[in-house]
Write a protein that holds these residues in place. Structure first.
Motif, PDB file in Angstrom:
ATOM      1  N   GLN A  44       0.828  -1.192   0.067  1.00 22.25           N
ATOM      2  CA  GLN A  44      -0.058   0.046   0.018  1.00 22.25           C
ATOM      3  C   GLN A  44       0.972   1.230   0.088  1.00 22.25           C
ATOM      4  O   GLN A  44       0.477   2.291  -0.874  1.00 22.25           O
ATOM      5  CB  GLN A  44      -0.940   0.067   1.408  1.00 22.25           C
ATOM      6  N   GLU A  46       3.840   1.709  -0.996  1.00 21.80           N
ATOM      7  CA  GLU A  46       4.778   1.590  -2.406  1.00 21.80           C
ATOM      8  C   GLU A  46       3.410   2.264  -3.529  1.00 21.80           C
ATOM      9  O   GLU A  46       4.130   2.835  -4.450  1.00 21.80           O
ATOM     10  CB  GLU A  46       5.159   0.000  -2.959  1.00 21.80           C
ATOM     11  N   LEU A  47       2.339   1.676  -3.666  1.00 22.31           N
ATOM     12  CA  LEU A  47       1.241   2.089  -4.447  1.00 22.31           C
ATOM     13  C   LEU A  47       1.221   3.737  -4.336  1.00 22.31           C
ATOM     14  O   LEU A  47       1.222   4.318  -5.285  1.00 22.31           O
ATOM     15  CB  LEU A  47      -0.003   1.578  -3.911  1.00 22.31           C
ATOM     16  N   GLU A  50       4.203   5.223  -5.796  1.00 22.37           N
ATOM     17  CA  GLU A  50       4.089   4.979  -7.201  1.00 22.37           C
ATOM     18  C   GLU A  50       3.303   6.139  -8.116  1.00 22.37           C
ATOM     19  O   GLU A  50       3.524   6.859  -8.912  1.00 22.37           O
ATOM     20  CB  GLU A  50       3.500   3.697  -7.770  1.00 22.37           C
ATOM     21  N   LEU A 191      -3.036   3.485 -13.541  1.00 19.91           N
ATOM     22  CA  LEU A 191      -2.418   2.364 -12.617  1.00 19.91           C
ATOM     23  C   LEU A 191      -3.273   1.367 -12.124  1.00 19.91           C
ATOM     24  O   LEU A 191      -4.580   1.618 -11.921  1.00 19.91           O
ATOM     25  CB  LEU A 191      -1.868   3.190 -11.578  1.00 19.91           C
ATOM     26  N   ALA A 193      -5.081   0.340  -9.520  1.00 18.35           N
ATOM     27  CA  ALA A 193      -5.187   0.696  -8.072  1.00 18.35           C
ATOM     28  C   ALA A 193      -6.635   0.491  -7.854  1.00 18.35           C
ATOM     29  O   ALA A 193      -7.264   1.026  -7.120  1.00 18.35           O
ATOM     30  CB  ALA A 193      -4.933   1.981  -7.924  1.00 18.35           C
ATOM     31  N   ASN A 196      -8.949   0.896  -4.346  1.00 19.88           N
ATOM     32  CA  ASN A 196      -8.466   2.011  -3.578  1.00 19.88           C
ATOM     33  C   ASN A 196      -8.806   3.193  -4.013  1.00 19.88           C
ATOM     34  O   ASN A 196      -9.543   3.495  -5.147  1.00 19.88           O
ATOM     35  CB  ASN A 196      -6.774   2.166  -3.947  1.00 19.88           C
ATOM     36  N   TYR A 198      -7.992   7.514  -3.963  1.00 22.26           N
ATOM     37  CA  TYR A 198      -7.000   8.327  -3.972  1.00 22.26           C
ATOM     38  C   TYR A 198      -7.394   9.496  -3.350  1.00 22.26           C
ATOM     39  O   TYR A 198      -8.470  10.126  -3.450  1.00 22.26           O
ATOM     40  CB  TYR A 198      -6.368   8.419  -5.331  1.00 22.26           C
TER      41      TYR A 198
END
Length: 307
Positions: A44, A46-47, A50, A191, A193, A196, A198
């Motif tokens: 999480q 690292e996401l 990124e 991405l 994701a 998730n 953002y």
């Protein structure tokens, strides 16, 4: 003492057959859950790193675009301007918009703030009072504005501006590109994701881009408990907290900030990626269910045999 020998034997057999499984399974579950939690939390974080890096590099490219535009002969060379009329210069700028597919407006202003040439669209007025225009005049260098609502379009945008210099190095105009926030949202969507949500916020902690649009304009530290300490530490991290709108729902949050890139000022943006723990740790719950089912089935088999 009231229990018969058969009952006692059955209970003892079940205990001998199932207790080791329960103890070993429980230890296995705890160890596996701990490792899984660490791995999922690291992923999480690292996401978030990124996403922050991808946004940062996207802005870096746009920062370069405006400087390339500022060096176009049709904008900085009076001799070229004399033979290339304004409609033809407008076509060149329109071609840039069509090619890059991220800008909704490009314009060039004289030092008084009046438009010299602009892309096709509603006629622009004087822009001398704009923060990006004043910043370029003051510092004589390219500038990136904070995300804000455009006075011209009414949409949330980011402005890029750069001085246009003649052959002698004198600033003779200011070129400005306008990037809708919607273009940044598409960057995140590229991405993987899924699952998730953002949250992207400016240096003041104000959310300017979020999966849930109602959060735009909110204070990120108020919406995400535990974020304040991570922002102060200025380090990427992941932690478990609660959804502000659903206090009973746990979420796993990954946090990262934009980093320095050569020849571009640090945006100092923050990125928080949030996922419900019920989804993030689904594998761990599956393991617990398997252990429980296995223990019950084993106890039933042992009980049948002991009887």
């Amino acid at each position: 003492r009231r229990l018969g020998l058969q009952t006692k034997a059955t209970i003892l057999a079940i205990a001998i057959g199932t207790l080791p499984i329960v103890v070993i399974g429980g230890l296995t579950y705890q160890i596996t859950t701990r490792v899984t939690t660490q791995e999922v939390s690291a992923a999480q974080k690292e996401l978030a790193v990124e996403v922050a890096d991808k946004l940062n590099r996207f802005i870096y490219e746009r920062y370069g675009d405006v400087q390339v535009l500022a060096n176009l002969p049709i904008l900085r060379n009076p001799k070229v301007q004399a033979v290339v009329p304004v409609p033809e210069r407008q076509k060149v700028l329109d071609q840039y918009v069509a090619t890059y597919k991220v800008y909704d407006s490009i314009a060039v202003f004289d030092l008084a703030g009046d438009p010299i040439v602009q892309t096709t669209g509603p006629a622009l007025g004087n822009h001398r009072d704009r923060d990006y225009f004043q910043a370029v005049l003051k510092n004589d260098r390219p500038f990136i504005s904070l995300p804000a609502k455009s006075k011209s379009s009414g949409e949330s945008v980011i402005h890029f501006a750069a001085p246009v210099k003649d052959a002698a190095g004198r600033t003779v105009a200011v070129v400005r590109t306008r990037l809708p926030i919607a273009a940044l949202e598409k960057v995140i969507e590229t991405l993987d994701a899924s699952g998730n949500e953002y949250h992207v916020f400016d240096p003041a902690g104000k959310i300017f881009m979020a999966t849930e649009k109602v959060q735009v304009g909110n204070d990120a530290e108020q919406d995400l408990a535990g974020l304040a300490t991570r922002r102060t530490a200025k380090q990427s991290d992941a932690w478990i907290t609660y959804d502000k709108t659903k206090q009973s729902e746990e979420i796993l949050v990954g946090f990262a900030k934009t980093r320095d890139l050569e020849d571009m000022p640090n945006l100092d943006w923050g990125v928080a990626m949030a996922a419900y723990t019920r989804d993030a740790f689904r594998a761990g719950r599956g393991l617990l269910l398997a252990l429980l089912v296995g223990s019950v089935v084993t106890a039933a088999i042992v009980a049948a045999i002991s009887v």
